[in-house]
Every structure is written in C-alpha cells, then in structure tokens.
Design a protein around this motif. Structure first.
Motif, PDB file in Angstrom:
ATOM      1  N   UNK A   1       0.850  -1.193   0.000  1.00  0.00           N
ATOM      2  CA  UNK A   1       0.000   0.000   0.000  1.00  0.00           C
ATOM      3  C   UNK A   1       0.886   1.242   0.000  1.00  0.00           C
ATOM      4  N   UNK A   2       0.312   2.367  -0.442  1.00  0.00           N
ATOM      5  CA  UNK A   2       1.077   3.611  -0.459  1.00  0.00           C
ATOM      6  C   UNK A   2       1.609   3.985   0.906  1.00  0.00           C
ATOM      7  N   UNK A   3       0.802   3.780   1.937  1.00  0.00           N
ATOM      8  CA  UNK A   3       1.217   4.096   3.312  1.00  0.00           C
ATOM      9  C   UNK A   3       2.442   3.285   3.710  1.00  0.00           C
ATOM     10  N   UNK A   4       2.453   2.001   3.358  1.00  0.00           N
ATOM     11  CA  UNK A   4       3.577   1.148   3.720  1.00  0.00           C
ATOM     12  C   UNK A   4       4.819   1.432   2.884  1.00  0.00           C
ATOM     13  N   UNK A   5       4.618   1.922   1.652  1.00  0.00           N
ATOM     14  CA  UNK A   5       5.762   2.332   0.840  1.00  0.00           C
ATOM     15  C   UNK A   5       6.526   3.445   1.551  1.00  0.00           C
TER      16      UNK A   5
ATOM     17  N   UNK B   1     -14.586  -3.550 -12.089  1.00  0.00           N
ATOM     18  CA  UNK B   1     -13.711  -4.148 -11.079  1.00  0.00           C
ATOM     19  C   UNK B   1     -12.825  -3.053 -10.493  1.00  0.00           C
ATOM     20  N   UNK B   2     -12.684  -3.036  -9.163  1.00  0.00           N
ATOM     21  CA  UNK B   2     -11.868  -2.022  -8.504  1.00  0.00           C
ATOM     22  C   UNK B   2     -11.094  -2.628  -7.338  1.00  0.00           C
ATOM     23  N   UNK B   3     -10.005  -1.971  -6.939  1.00  0.00           N
ATOM     24  CA  UNK B   3      -9.311  -2.393  -5.724  1.00  0.00           C
ATOM     25  C   UNK B   3     -10.156  -2.067  -4.503  1.00  0.00           C
ATOM     26  N   UNK B   4      -9.834  -2.606  -3.333  1.00  0.00           N
ATOM     27  CA  UNK B   4     -10.652  -2.375  -2.138  1.00  0.00           C
ATOM     28  C   UNK B   4     -10.513  -0.956  -1.601  1.00  0.00           C
ATOM     29  N   UNK B   5     -11.430  -0.578  -0.745  1.00  0.00           N
ATOM     30  CA  UNK B   5     -11.347   0.723  -0.073  1.00  0.00           C
ATOM     31  C   UNK B   5     -10.039   0.791   0.712  1.00  0.00           C
TER      32      UNK B   5
ATOM     33  N   UNK C   1      -9.155   4.037  -5.398  1.00  0.00           N
ATOM     34  CA  UNK C   1     -10.530   3.696  -5.020  1.00  0.00           C
ATOM     35  C   UNK C   1     -11.130   4.782  -4.126  1.00  0.00           C
ATOM     36  N   UNK C   2     -10.359   5.265  -3.170  1.00  0.00           N
ATOM     37  CA  UNK C   2     -10.869   6.282  -2.254  1.00  0.00           C
ATOM     38  C   UNK C   2     -11.206   7.585  -2.990  1.00  0.00           C
ATOM     39  N   UNK C   3     -10.335   7.967  -3.923  1.00  0.00           N
ATOM     40  CA  UNK C   3     -10.582   9.176  -4.710  1.00  0.00           C
ATOM     41  C   UNK C   3     -11.863   9.028  -5.524  1.00  0.00           C
ATOM     42  N   UNK C   4     -12.045   7.861  -6.115  1.00  0.00           N
ATOM     43  CA  UNK C   4     -13.238   7.591  -6.920  1.00  0.00           C
ATOM     44  C   UNK C   4     -14.495   7.620  -6.058  1.00  0.00           C
ATOM     45  N   UNK C   5     -14.456   6.966  -4.907  1.00  0.00           N
ATOM     46  CA  UNK C   5     -15.627   6.920  -4.026  1.00  0.00           C
ATOM     47  C   UNK C   5     -16.029   8.312  -3.547  1.00  0.00           C
ATOM     48  N   UNK C   6     -15.029   9.113  -3.189  1.00  0.00           N
ATOM     49  CA  UNK C   6     -15.320  10.476  -2.729  1.00  0.00           C
ATOM     50  C   UNK C   6     -15.953  11.298  -3.845  1.00  0.00           C
TER      51      UNK C   6
ATOM     52  N   UNK D   1     -14.189  -6.950  -6.573  1.00  0.00           N
ATOM     53  CA  UNK D   1     -13.156  -6.264  -5.794  1.00  0.00           C
ATOM     54  C   UNK D   1     -11.973  -7.198  -5.610  1.00  0.00           C
ATOM     55  N   UNK D   2     -10.774  -6.665  -5.711  1.00  0.00           N
ATOM     56  CA  UNK D   2      -9.591  -7.479  -5.429  1.00  0.00           C
ATOM     57  C   UNK D   2      -8.423  -6.566  -5.079  1.00  0.00           C
ATOM     58  N   UNK D   3      -7.596  -7.034  -4.137  1.00  0.00           N
ATOM     59  CA  UNK D   3      -6.385  -6.287  -3.814  1.00  0.00           C
ATOM     60  C   UNK D   3      -5.221  -6.712  -4.697  1.00  0.00           C
ATOM     61  N   UNK D   4      -5.464  -7.642  -5.620  1.00  0.00           N
ATOM     62  CA  UNK D   4      -4.428  -8.109  -6.547  1.00  0.00           C
ATOM     63  C   UNK D   4      -4.686  -7.503  -7.923  1.00  0.00           C
ATOM     64  N   UNK D   5      -3.776  -6.654  -8.388  1.00  0.00           N
ATOM     65  CA  UNK D   5      -3.950  -6.026  -9.691  1.00  0.00           C
ATOM     66  C   UNK D   5      -3.953  -7.068 -10.793  1.00  0.00           C
ATOM     67  N   UNK D   6      -3.226  -8.149 -10.604  1.00  0.00           N
ATOM     68  CA  UNK D   6      -3.190  -9.211 -11.615  1.00  0.00           C
ATOM     69  C   UNK D   6      -4.570  -9.844 -11.784  1.00  0.00           C
ATOM     70  N   UNK D   7      -5.320  -9.987 -10.676  1.00  0.00           N
ATOM     71  CA  UNK D   7      -6.673 -10.548 -10.753  1.00  0.00           C
ATOM     72  C   UNK D   7      -7.611  -9.592 -11.484  1.00  0.00           C
ATOM     73  N   UNK D   8      -7.484  -8.301 -11.195  1.00  0.00           N
ATOM     74  CA  UNK D   8      -8.310  -7.304 -11.886  1.00  0.00           C
ATOM     75  C   UNK D   8      -7.991  -7.290 -13.375  1.00  0.00           C
TER      76      UNK D   8
END
Length: 310
Positions: free
Chosen positions: A133-137, A197-201, A206-211, A225-232
């Motif tokens: 995630x961006x935060x963990x980066x 198909x979108x990544x999770x909240x 995703x957050x920008x889109x939802x807002x 929904x998937x947290x794996x871009x490869x699955x999307x």
C-alpha cells in the motif's frame, strides 16, 4: 517561449521521426505509441510557434526550422552519450543492489519493464521490488528498507523528499471489444451499468473515486473487488472494466491489448499524481541514482508533465 520546452523526450522522438521519415516507422523503432510521438511533436510546434515538418502523403520532411532543430537535437544526443559513457566508465557498476518499494499497481507491468531495461545494461545489479500500500511504501523509506519509493500522492511529510511528480489522470480501462471502447469519453453514471472491477477501499485510487461519486450524490459499487492487480487485469481481459492510470498498464495499452477511455470528469483527471520518493537527506547508492534516470525516462515517455522538487 522558454528553453524548457526542448525536453529530452520531445527531442528524441522528433529526431527519430526525422531519421525515419514517418511517425509510424519511428513508433516501431522507439517501441512507443504513435499518438505519444504525435503529441510530443505537436507540443514542440505549438510552443516554438513554427511548423517542424511538411506533412506529405508518403511521410514527413523537416522544414527549415525542423532542420535547425534536428541539428541541435543530434548534437545534444551525441553530447549526452559522451557524458554518459564517461560517467559510466567512472562508476563501473558491475555489482550492487537496489531496493524499491511501490504501490501494488506499478509492480504489474511498469516497474518490471523498467527494471529489465536497466538490467540489460547493468546485469550485475540485483533489484528487490516490494509491492504494498502507499502508506507502507512511505514507511519502508523511513525504515531504510527501501532506497526508492514509487507511489501515488501521499500526505506530505518533512522526512520524505519527492524527487519527481507527474499528474496521472484516471481512465476507464477496457478490452478493445468492450461496448465503451470506442467512446471519446464516458461520464461517471455510465460506470454503474457495466461490469466494473476495482481495488478495495483504502487504496488511493478507489478512495478518490468513491469520494468523487459521493460528491455527485451517488455511490457506484464495483461487482468485483480485489487487492491483486493481476486478478483485476485478468477480469478486464475477460470482458470486464476497471479504472486505472495509463502508466500502470502501459505496455498493454501500447500493444492494443487494452484501451483507455477518458473520464468526463475534470476532478478525477487531476486527482492523482505519481511520485518518486526517498528519505530526506539520504544519499542514494550509485546504482540507485543510475536506475532513477531509467525510471524518469520511462515516466516521461508518454508526454507526462514532470515537476522537480528539492
């Protein structure tokens, strides 16, 4: 007009068109979409306020102004190659490692391609790529686990330096046979009628889109929904759709495997930026600094606007 418009990417594309005599052939030589080359040349002509080519049925011939610019571009290219070779000879980069942390999307296609190109020239350099995630980066940069971070816009922090930043508009990504593939643009309400198909909240896009949807008085829920871009990606290739920036799926778009349809929404067109970061005050190893040049070149290859910061 300022000299800043004579950027390396624009001149490199321009010079290849001069050499090839056509945008189509230059596209093949550079392995870059014809549209990207056309945009760079149009950008040069607009800012220089002069035609650089005579457009002919069977190709393109430089005008007098184009010939002057071509001579300058060639000299710049030769000088750059000379300086590069001199510096490279001093560095002797035959060993070392680079630790990169990135938002998950960049690990699917974009960064592996850049890393492979880098290692074609520096085969002895080991690269460790960690997707999170961006935060963990950002946290990995702070912890010294990563030398370089590549992520979408994050909350500014005094101990993190943004080395390069570029705007990253959000597009609807679909396969060529999709019902919306040939649209010039699509509005947000249309997205509620397709297999989205979108990544999770919690993921920036995703957050920008939802807002944005909530500000327009509605909610658009993806059916996958998937947290794996490869699955999307697999889902989209099977007939679905997703939202992404062009860079994340660059090679798929350039090869025509996927299509990017602009969103008719100025807010989402300017909501995301891609950032290359490091820990403030940290002096990067030689291998990492050289890799950054490959990364910057790839980031600017499709006419993105770069802003350098200290």
């Amino acid at each position: 007009m300022t000299a800043k418009i004579l950027q390396e990417t624009s001149l490199r594309y321009f010079l290849e068109v001069v050499r090839c005599g056509s945008i189509a052939e230059a596209s093949v030589k550079l392995n870059v979409a014809s549209s990207a080359i056309s945009r760079q040349i149009a950008h040069l002509e607009s800012n220089l306020n002069v035609l650089l080519f005579e457009r002919k049925t069977r190709g393109m011939k430089p005008t007098s102004a184009g010939e002057i610019l071509a001579a300058y571009a060639l000299k710049l290219q030769l000088d750059s190659e000379r300086v590069y070779n001199e510096i490279n000879a001093l560095k002797g980069l035959d060993k070392g490692n680079i630790k990169i942390s990135c938002s998950t999307g960049f690990s699917l296609d974009f960064l592996p391609t850049v890393i492979a190109k880098f290692q074609n020239d520096y085969s002895g350099i080991q690269v460790l790529l960690h997707a999170d995630s961006g935060k963990n980066v950002i946290q990995q940069l702070k912890d010294g686990v990563a030398d370089i971070g590549v992520t979408f816009n994050h909350v500014p922090q005094s101990d993190i330096s943004v080395l390069h930043r570029l705007n990253a508009p959000i597009y609807l990504i679909v396969p060529p046979q999709h019902e919306l593939a040939e649209r010039k643009s699509v509005s947000l309400p249309i997205l509620s009628t397709i297999r989205l198909a979108l990544p999770p909240k919690g993921i920036v896009l995703r957050d920008v889109f939802d807002v944005r949807c909530s500000h327009q008085g509605g909610v658009i829920e993806p059916i996958f929904n998937s947290n794996a871009m490869s699955a999307i990606l697999s889902y989209v290739l099977s007939g679905g759709a997703t939202l992404s920036t062009e860079l994340v799926l660059k090679s798929y778009l350039n090869r025509g495997i996927l299509k990017a349809v602009p969103l008719k929404d100025n807010i989402l067109n300017n909501a995301l930026s891609i950032e290359v970061c490091k820990l403030s005050g940290r002096i990067l190893p030689d291998a990492s600094r050289v890799f950054l040049e490959y990364l910057y070149d790839a980031l600017t290859a499709d006419d993105s606007t770069i802003t350098e910061q200290s």
